[in-house]
Write an enzyme that holds these catalytic residues in place. Sequence first.
Site, PDB file in Angstrom:
ATOM      1  N   GLY A  15     -37.187  21.315  -4.344  1.00 13.08           N
ATOM      2  CA  GLY A  15     -36.475  20.701  -3.241  1.00 13.08           C
ATOM      3  C   GLY A  15     -36.508  19.186  -3.371  1.00 13.08           C
ATOM      4  N   CYS A  16     -35.627  18.517  -2.635  1.00 13.54           N
ATOM      5  CA  CYS A  16     -35.527  17.060  -2.740  1.00 13.54           C
ATOM      6  C   CYS A  16     -36.759  16.367  -2.171  1.00 13.54           C
ATOM      7  CB  CYS A  16     -34.250  16.569  -2.060  1.00 13.54           C
ATOM      8  SG  CYS A  16     -33.956  17.259  -0.411  1.00 13.54           S
ATOM      9  N   TYR A  17     -37.153  16.724  -0.945  1.00 16.34           N
ATOM     10  CA  TYR A  17     -38.367  16.122  -0.378  1.00 16.34           C
ATOM     11  C   TYR A  17     -39.597  16.398  -1.243  1.00 16.34           C
ATOM     12  CZ  TYR A  17     -36.134  15.006   4.154  1.00 16.34           C
ATOM     13  OH  TYR A  17     -35.345  14.494   5.158  1.00 16.34           O
ATOM     14  N   THR A  40     -39.896  16.754  -4.390  1.00 16.74           N
ATOM     15  CA  THR A  40     -39.901  15.930  -5.600  1.00 16.74           C
ATOM     16  C   THR A  40     -40.530  14.571  -5.330  1.00 16.74           C
ATOM     17  OG1 THR A  40     -37.955  17.050  -6.498  1.00 16.74           O
ATOM     18  CG2 THR A  40     -38.435  14.849  -7.350  1.00 16.74           C
ATOM     19  N   GLN A  46     -35.335   8.072  -4.243  1.00 19.75           N
ATOM     20  CA  GLN A  46     -34.517   8.816  -5.202  1.00 19.75           C
ATOM     21  C   GLN A  46     -33.170   9.109  -4.565  1.00 19.75           C
ATOM     22  OE1 GLN A  46     -36.197  12.706  -6.060  1.00 19.75           O
ATOM     23  NE2 GLN A  46     -35.639  13.524  -4.083  1.00 19.75           N
TER      24      GLN A  46
END
Length: 354
Positions: free
Chosen positions: A155-157, A159, A320
Amino acid sequence: MTSAGAARIKIGIVGGTGYTGVELLRLLSQHPNAQLTAITSRKEDGMPVADMFPNLRGRVDLCFQTPEKANLDDCDVVFFATPHGVAMSQAESLIKQNVRIIDLAADFRLQDTEVFERWYKMPHSCPAILKESVYGLVELNREKIASAQVIGNPGCYPTTVLLGLAPLIQDGRRLIDTSHIIADCKSGVSGAGRKAEVSTLFSEASDNFKAYGVAGHRHHPEISEQLKLLAGGPVGLLFVPHLVPMIRGMFSTLYARILPEALDTDFQALFEQRYANETFVDVMPAGSLPETRSVRASNHLRIAVHRPDGGDQLVILVTQDNLVKGASGQAVQNMNLMFGLPESTGLDHVAILP
């Protein structure tokens, strides 16, 4: 296996009508080893991809097809840019044809099926495949990814949080109090996906700033599971996500208390050494303040380490692009490893300013 200059990788994308789907198409259309062969959508069957995404005119000449029409079995790798539950419903048949899978949803992120079922409100239909899958955070699992058949793209968070904390707890290090870590995270509106929803309407999200998921968020168990693996034991995490009025970008501020026995540690040097050979992780000079625009549309993640007044509190800033390093770029990075390509192939894009 392939290598630079060798035969192209035949690629299928399932569910390519969302933001992660168009990012995959943008990146893969410029990838020297990629051959886009199929992209699926039941609703848009027959529509040229470039009609939906005009930025791809002259780059992608595919039409959307239903999954039944698309010959995914002939692909070398299939990306799932779909809602949770889709990849695991098709994984077994694709694996039988020796097709590799990179899932951008959550089907193969959590190894604990009970936790998955509690948070995603569905049974896990292929636990045996899940057990053999690899969590696709390259900077932590590079060797496993290279030989994997199935990848659960992070997931983005997670990472940002995992890469922001890894140097402090990895390899048996005990530098911070792992019982109480705070992750204060913000994401642009594209993180919610390309769908009609009141909370993401322009009039609702613009000129506004809010927290959400405070009582619980699906990325919390994912982060906690991976932190536990890194630390070799339980980790106490307080995770609060926020929605900010921008299209794309993610900023995570991480707070951790330094243990008394680690007060003499040079944390700037620690982070620089840990990520010295990582193409897409930039540890900025001491005192830096990274901005989301410095990574926009790129696969780079930037980290700044702060220790206010030289005290016992660390503040780690991580930025990011949530759609690139936080999703589709990371997926392509995984693909490169799986097919023996240099990790940065097709991903060496400079961030967009202004």
